[in-house]
Write an enzyme that holds these catalytic residues in place. Structure first.
Site, mmCIF file in Angstrom:
data_model
loop_
_atom_site.group_PDB
_atom_site.id
_atom_site.type_symbol
_atom_site.label_atom_id
_atom_site.label_comp_id
_atom_site.label_asym_id
_atom_site.label_seq_id
_atom_site.Cartn_x
_atom_site.Cartn_y
_atom_site.Cartn_z
ATOM 1 N N SER A 174 -40.495 -44.359 24.308
ATOM 2 C CA SER A 174 -40.121 -45.182 25.462
ATOM 3 C C SER A 174 -39.072 -44.529 26.353
ATOM 4 C CB SER A 174 -39.609 -46.542 24.986
ATOM 5 O OG SER A 174 -40.650 -47.251 24.336
ATOM 6 N N GLU B 241 0.782 -1.230 0.000
ATOM 7 C CA GLU B 241 0.000 0.000 0.000
ATOM 8 C C GLU B 241 0.821 1.292 0.000
ATOM 9 O OE1 GLU B 241 -3.418 0.297 -0.199
ATOM 10 O OE2 GLU B 241 -3.326 -1.839 -0.644
#
Length: 782
Positions: free
Chosen positions: A474, A100
């Site tokens: 169950s 940059e």
């Protein structure tokens, strides 16, 4: 010397025109300079205050952590992790500067060399193709300006850059840039980007990874390594080359970085484990308690789950669901995409088409390029071409046939899912339709150790662990049995396992003729054996004898809602409604000896300064309400251990090689829901599997077949290095030899006479017992 005379006829005409032009340029420059001076004089004093830079208050999202400090969730518009300049790795700084602004520490906010270079490039290119923004200018733009590209904005940007440079140090400016810049996928700042793209903190970044991240600010979407891996690779190579040219890295380091294979997270979550349902639960709790600015102030929520437990639960649940799905066949293409404009197998458009199909962990979307009964060639994210042939195609052969349904047949353009097996070979698979849930808790404190609310949070955010009201089947029987112990039954009570028929005159609608799940009836048997073998007829008779209203009230002791369990005999078969969260709460009562704890999942909330602002205060089992007799819990524990040793869950003890496991399988009518809930004294867990829209899961898909493997898979990890332990026997119990050549445990005041009584021929049955099918047995044991 004769002065110039502009009217001199002897001055060559060409020279005069050059001179005129020169004077015009000088004049224009003077005018522009004057205008700039005026603009500077008027504008500079009116530039905005730098308070937002000098008193930087970044928007820090709400973060959720596991108990062992792993990040599991993040909520906010901006995903950011603030990092001080001194904590930023040198290689990351160098990569950013190379990409940059390599003269950042030399210029005063505007890089004149860079500007001149950009002007030349733009003139030669005939358009504004290259910018010259410094890091300081980017800070000015990110905090104060819009991204529009105009000369006026550039002037304003330059003025702000000068002001920033005059008031902040270079390191302060660089720190602001590193924490504020947008890098794609809602990531603001390089620390957040490292976590999102690589799943690691910034301090662990390599040179190759740093170069990839440093290439993002120029165009986060174009150079995104997830969406555009090829462009990202080219940008990374550029940054590495610049780093070498600037002397930041050596030739050898440059080569090593180029050779490193980057492992990019296809799911850009940045989290080290899958706990999305837990994170969402925590978010909802915090929003309810702290509604204002919750996503900006950096609150940290610590949950009770642990990474090892959560990973085990997540992996086991997904394996259980995928195993079920494979048992029921391949359903064909997930969708279709238009490939008419695709001319090459490496066309970048293929990646764009795949963006509509999210990755699910280990189930990767791919586009079929070519399909026949011999082989399939498919395109994966990033340009990988996968070829499937032989056994790899076997599951999908039916959908490769020309007679396959047109909307499911595998052909060019079909979207499929690929999964890597244990040998790193690809195989064809699919997103399952069935759902599942798993939850585990500490029965002594109520702390949730693992929770998975469904197969894939991104596809279905409904939390089945806490929100799904399903029939327990169950797996509800232990609570019926526990209630019957309070009514005087014992584990040795003999109950008849024979067919039952309740006439329409009793039901009020139609006759009820329930069945045992296996269709077998074995006559009189002990309660202990009946529970282990999950005999429906015995449960119904126990409920009828104990009283449905009594049992409806009794089960509320375990945390169930009476309104969800109407007082009918169908309650014995688990026809009410429960959630997995409730089932874990209820089974914890047996695991801790009779106390009802309150499960919790958030332990504390901290503010941005790491100060505790809210904290859970769990009540340990020893101090929690005693809701059932400890003797009852002890007997039920011994009966449910039989379930895991030689009963319907016998696979548990055999696989884990332990005898201190207790629990119960559950399968509802028509195989709609499958459950297994069970525990070892230190951990209780519950697994459920079924369809969101209830339907038959298929013959043989019982709790023991479908849900139990998920529970076992988790317990392999949870009980690793945990010694076998059993509930201590509470006072008030006696062990008695029974006629069945075994000892049984009874309440001290309720030891039955185990000598079978002589039959009384022609004994009349009193009127109020005519509808009681176990009356004769009650006479023996009450």
């Amino acid at each position: 010397m004769v002065p110039f005379n502009f009217s001199d006829k002897t001055l060559p005409s060409v020279s005069r025109w050059v001179l005129y032009g020169f004077m015009v340029v000088i004049g224009a420059i003077a005018v522009v300079a004057g205008m700039v001076a005026v603009v500077l004089a008027l504008t500079y004093p009116n530039l905005p205050s730098l308070d937002i830079l000098t008193d930087y208050q970044p928007k820090i999202p709400l973060r959720v952590y596991s108990a062992d400090d792993h990040l599991i969730g993040e909520f906010g518009e901006e995903r950011r992790a603030f990092v001080h300049i001194g904590d930023i790795p040198e290689v990351m700084k160098q990569a950013i500067l190379a990409a940059e602004d390599d003269r950042f520490y030399q210029h005063g906010g505007i890089d004149a060399t860079g500007v001149l270079r950009a002007i030349i490039q733009n003139i030669l290119g005939g358009a504004k193709k290259q910018g010259a923004s410094t890091i300081t200018q980017q800070v000015a733009r990110n905090f104060y300006l819009s991204p529009e590209k105009t000369y006026l904005r550039k002037i304003y940007e330059a003025l702000l850059a000068f002001k920033i440079e005059a008031n902040l140090s270079k390191d302060q400016i660089f720190e602001l840039y590193i924490n504020q810049i947008f890098l794609g996928h809602r990531a603001y700042g390089f620390a957040a980007a490292s976590q999102i793209y690589y799943g690691k903190p910034l301090k662990e970044i390599t040179t190759a990874e740093a170069a990839m991240l440093a290439g993002l600010p120029k165009a986060p979407s174009a150079f995104n390594p997830i969406v555009n891996p090829q462009r990202a690779r080219l940008r990374q190579q550029y940054v590495l080359r610049r780093m070498r040219e600037l002397g930041f890295i050596t030739d050898q380091q440059h080569k090593e970085a180029l050779d490193q294979t980057l492992v990019i997270k296809r799911e850009p979550s940045g989290f080290s484990m899958h706990a999305e349902y837990v994170a969402e639960m925590a978010r909802q709790m915090v929003v309810e308690q702290f509604p204002d600015g919750v996503y900006q102030h950096g609150l940290k929520v610590y949950t009770t789950i642990r990474k090892e437990d959560q990973d085990a639960a997540y992996d086991s649940l997904r394996k259980g669901v995928l195993d079920y799905d494979r048992r029921h066949g391949y359903r064909g293409a997930e969708a279709y995409v238009d490939l008419s404009e695709i001319k090459s197998d490496q066309d970048e458009t293929l990646d764009e088409l795949l963006q509509d199909f999210e990755d699910s962990p280990d189930l990767h979307p791919a586009i079929v390029l070519e399909a026949s009964t011999k082989q399939i060639r498919a395109y994966r994210h990033g340009g990988e071409i996968v070829t499937l042939a032989g056994n790899e195609l076997r599951p999908a052969l039916r959908m490769l046939d020309s007679k396959a349904p047109a909307n499911k047949r595998l052909r060019r353009g079909a979207v499929i899912r690929l999964q890597s097996d244990s040998k790193n070979k690809w195989r064809i698979t699919q997103m399952p339709d069935v759902e599942a849930a798993f939850i585990a808790a500490d029965p002594q404190t109520g702390a949730i150790r693992a929770l998975v609310g469904g197969f894939d949070f991104n596809r279905n955010k409904f939390n089945h662990a806490t929100q799904a009201w399903r029939q327990p089947g169950s797996s509800f029987k232990p609570f019926i049995y526990s209630g019957s112990l309070e009514k005087g039954f014992t584990a040795a009570s003999v109950i008849d396992d024979s067919p039952i028929s309740i006439p329409a005159s009793v039901t009020g609608s139609q006759a009820w003729e329930p069945k045992n799940y296996d269709g077998r009836y074995d006559g009189p048997m002990r309660m202990r054996t009946a529970l282990a073998r999950s005999k429906n007829m015995v449960s119904i008779r126990l409920l009828q004898a104990s009283g449905v209203n009594f049992i409806q009230d009794y089960v509320t002791r375990f945390g169930f809602e009476s309104s969800k369990h109407p007082p009918y005999l169908t309650m014995a078969l688990g026809a009410g409604s429960v959630t997995p969260w409730q089932m874990v709460t209820a089974y914890s009562v047996f695991a801790n000896g009779g106390h009802r704890i309150q499960p919790y999942i958030v332990s504390e909330i901290r503010d941005a300064r790491d100060q505790v602002i809210a904290q859970a205060r769990p009540v340990k089992a020893a101090d929690a309400p005693l809701v059932i007799d400890p003797r009852n819990a002890y007997i039920m524990d011994s009966m449910m251990r039989d379930v895991t040793i030689y009963g319907t869950a016998g696979r548990a003890a055999a696989t884990l090689k332990r005898r201190d496991l207790a629990g119960k399988t559950g399968t509802t009518n028509d195989h709609v829901d499958a459950w297994f809930c069970g525990y070892q004294r230190t951990i209780v867990g519950c697994s459920w599997i079924g369809f969101d829209q209830p339907k038959n899961m298929g013959r043989g898909e019982t709790g023991g077949t479908t849900a139990l493997p998920i529970w076992i898979g988790y317990m392999k990890t949870a009980l690793k290095n945990v010694p076998q332990t059993f509930l201590p026997q509470p006072p008030g119990l006696v062990s008695v030899e029974t006629p069945w050549s075994s000892r049984e445990i009874f309440y001290k005041e309720n030891v039955p006479d185990l000598t079978p009584p002589e039959p009384e021929p022609d004994s009349p049955v009193e009127e109020d017992t005519q509808n009681d099918p176990i009356y004769d047995h009650l006479q023996q044991f009450h």
